[in-house]
Design a protein around this motif. Structure first.
Motif, mmCIF file in Angstrom:
data_model
loop_
_atom_site.group_PDB
_atom_site.id
_atom_site.type_symbol
_atom_site.label_atom_id
_atom_site.label_comp_id
_atom_site.label_asym_id
_atom_site.label_seq_id
_atom_site.Cartn_x
_atom_site.Cartn_y
_atom_site.Cartn_z
ATOM 1 N N THR A 113 0.827 -1.203 0.000
ATOM 2 C CA THR A 113 0.000 0.000 0.000
ATOM 3 C C THR A 113 0.863 1.255 0.000
ATOM 4 O OG1 THR A 113 -0.182 -0.049 2.417
ATOM 5 C CG2 THR A 113 -1.951 -1.119 1.131
ATOM 6 N N GLU A 114 2.090 1.147 0.507
ATOM 7 C CA GLU A 114 3.025 2.270 0.457
ATOM 8 C C GLU A 114 4.372 1.844 1.023
ATOM 9 O OE1 GLU A 114 2.027 5.690 2.853
ATOM 10 O OE2 GLU A 114 2.124 4.559 4.717
ATOM 11 N N VAL A 115 5.366 2.658 0.705
ATOM 12 C CA VAL A 115 6.660 2.594 1.372
ATOM 13 C C VAL A 115 6.962 4.019 1.824
ATOM 14 C CG1 VAL A 115 9.155 2.262 1.077
ATOM 15 C CG2 VAL A 115 7.553 0.578 0.151
ATOM 16 N N VAL A 116 7.379 4.160 3.060
ATOM 17 C CA VAL A 116 7.753 5.464 3.602
ATOM 18 C C VAL A 116 9.256 5.457 3.839
ATOM 19 C CG1 VAL A 116 7.446 7.128 5.472
ATOM 20 C CG2 VAL A 116 5.502 5.745 4.702
ATOM 21 N N LEU A 117 9.927 6.408 3.215
ATOM 22 C CA LEU A 117 11.365 6.582 3.407
ATOM 23 C C LEU A 117 11.561 7.716 4.408
ATOM 24 C CD1 LEU A 117 12.476 6.450 -0.343
ATOM 25 C CD2 LEU A 117 12.211 4.559 1.281
ATOM 26 N N ARG A 118 12.481 7.516 5.340
ATOM 27 C CA ARG A 118 12.768 8.527 6.358
ATOM 28 C C ARG A 118 14.266 8.846 6.373
ATOM 29 N NH1 ARG A 118 8.689 5.253 8.861
ATOM 30 N NH2 ARG A 118 6.805 6.507 9.094
ATOM 31 N N VAL A 149 6.888 1.286 -9.543
ATOM 32 C CA VAL A 149 5.948 0.606 -8.651
ATOM 33 C C VAL A 149 4.571 1.265 -8.722
ATOM 34 C CG1 VAL A 149 7.757 -0.235 -7.091
ATOM 35 C CG2 VAL A 149 6.630 1.958 -6.610
ATOM 36 N N ALA A 150 3.544 0.499 -8.380
ATOM 37 C CA ALA A 150 2.161 0.957 -8.493
ATOM 38 C C ALA A 150 1.570 1.334 -7.139
ATOM 39 C CB ALA A 150 1.320 -0.129 -9.158
ATOM 40 N N PHE A 151 2.398 1.790 -6.230
ATOM 41 C CA PHE A 151 1.936 2.233 -4.921
ATOM 42 C C PHE A 151 2.743 3.463 -4.541
ATOM 43 C CE2 PHE A 151 5.039 -1.178 -4.379
ATOM 44 C CZ PHE A 151 6.021 -0.556 -3.614
ATOM 45 N N PRO A 152 2.235 4.281 -3.623
ATOM 46 C CA PRO A 152 2.948 5.502 -3.250
ATOM 47 C C PRO A 152 4.248 5.202 -2.504
ATOM 48 C CG PRO A 152 0.678 5.543 -2.402
ATOM 49 C CD PRO A 152 0.938 4.175 -2.964
ATOM 50 N N VAL A 153 5.247 6.015 -2.798
ATOM 51 C CA VAL A 153 6.502 6.024 -2.051
ATOM 52 C C VAL A 153 6.609 7.430 -1.479
ATOM 53 C CG1 VAL A 153 9.001 5.742 -2.123
ATOM 54 C CG2 VAL A 153 7.547 4.338 -3.616
ATOM 55 N N ARG A 154 6.435 7.520 -0.176
ATOM 56 C CA ARG A 154 6.447 8.821 0.499
ATOM 57 C C ARG A 154 7.813 9.081 1.134
ATOM 58 N NH1 ARG A 154 3.649 9.912 4.723
ATOM 59 N NH2 ARG A 154 3.239 7.822 5.478
ATOM 60 N N HIS A 155 8.110 10.344 1.359
ATOM 61 C CA HIS A 155 9.388 10.746 1.965
ATOM 62 C C HIS A 155 9.117 11.632 3.173
ATOM 63 C CE1 HIS A 155 9.865 10.222 -2.372
ATOM 64 N NE2 HIS A 155 10.886 9.484 -1.995
ATOM 65 N N GLU A 156 9.819 11.360 4.239
ATOM 66 C CA GLU A 156 9.766 12.172 5.444
ATOM 67 C C GLU A 156 11.209 12.492 5.840
ATOM 68 O OE1 GLU A 156 7.518 9.850 8.267
ATOM 69 O OE2 GLU A 156 5.659 10.056 7.106
ATOM 70 N N PRO A 157 11.874 13.348 5.037
ATOM 71 C CA PRO A 157 13.298 13.625 5.277
ATOM 72 C C PRO A 157 13.525 14.592 6.434
ATOM 73 C CG PRO A 157 12.534 14.925 3.431
ATOM 74 C CD PRO A 157 11.372 14.047 3.862
ATOM 75 N N THR A 158 14.686 14.447 7.043
ATOM 76 C CA THR A 158 15.146 15.416 8.047
ATOM 77 C C THR A 158 16.607 15.700 7.771
ATOM 78 O OG1 THR A 158 15.731 13.658 9.611
ATOM 79 C CG2 THR A 158 13.538 14.644 9.843
ATOM 80 N N VAL A 159 17.048 16.850 8.262
ATOM 81 C CA VAL A 159 18.454 17.219 8.199
ATOM 82 C C VAL A 159 18.971 17.208 9.619
ATOM 83 C CG1 VAL A 159 20.116 19.010 7.588
ATOM 84 C CG2 VAL A 159 18.159 18.579 6.091
ATOM 85 N N ALA A 160 20.029 16.451 9.848
ATOM 86 C CA ALA A 160 20.608 16.338 11.194
ATOM 87 C C ALA A 160 21.219 17.674 11.608
ATOM 88 C CB ALA A 160 21.658 15.244 11.227
ATOM 89 N N ASP A 161 21.133 17.965 12.887
ATOM 90 C CA ASP A 161 21.746 19.181 13.418
ATOM 91 C C ASP A 161 23.183 18.948 13.792
ATOM 92 O OD1 ASP A 161 19.424 20.703 13.171
ATOM 93 O OD2 ASP A 161 18.639 19.864 15.040
#
Length: 161
Positions: A113-118, A149-161
């Motif tokens: 249903t999805e893959v979330v990249l962090r 792929v036929a499903f959403p690939v979402r991104h939740e990126p952060t930048v380290a301090d």
């Protein structure tokens, strides 16, 4: 197993910083490690495979769902390093904790249903933090596997301090 949700967690760590990060297209190696809890590759480079434990597989072996999640994470990493190098953003560290979600169907099949990249990115001092975050969208568009792929690939990126 009908209607159940399954999660596949992988970690991808970039190991290719040669001391200059992504200062230029040739300044960094594309090397990285894929880590999935309790699983290792043999010295000969063989990945021992099985099905997910839920489907009577061996939990110490890599399963196709983890490998798909890992492939999406790896592809994003490589695309991201590229767009950073050509955009003047110097990345010195990158770790992603990706999660793939799959749901089983009534007929015994299933689908993601999805893959979330962090991705968590470390930048060289002076690099543009906002641009570094925005470049994840461009990397996503360039990623061969995410485009396949036929499903959403979402991104939740952060930048380290």
């Amino acid at each position: 197993m009908t209607g159940r949700t399954h999660h596949y967690r992988v970690e991808v760590v970039w190991t290719g910083d040669r001391g200059e990060g992504t200062r230029s297209y040739r300044s960094y190696a594309r090397d990285h490690e894929v880590r999935i809890g309790g699983k290792v590759a043999t010295a000969a480079g063989v990945l021992a495979g099985s099905s997910d434990r839920t489907f009577h597989g061996d939990a110490t072996r890599w399963n196709p769902e983890e490998l798909l999640t890992a492939a999406l994470s790896q592809c994003h990493l490589l695309s991201y390093l590229h767009v950073c190098a050509v955009s003047g953003v110097v990345v010195t560290g990158y770790t992603d904790e990706a999660v793939g979600t799959m749901v089983t169907d009534a007929d015994g099949g299933g689908h993601f249903t999805e893959v979330v990249l962090r991705p968590r990115v470390t930048l060289s001092p002076g690099s543009d933090r906002e641009l570094a975050l925005a470049l994840h969208d461009r990397a996503h568009r360039l990623c061969f596997i995410a485009s396949s792929v036929a499903f959403p690939v979402r991104h939740e990126p952060t930048v380290a301090d």
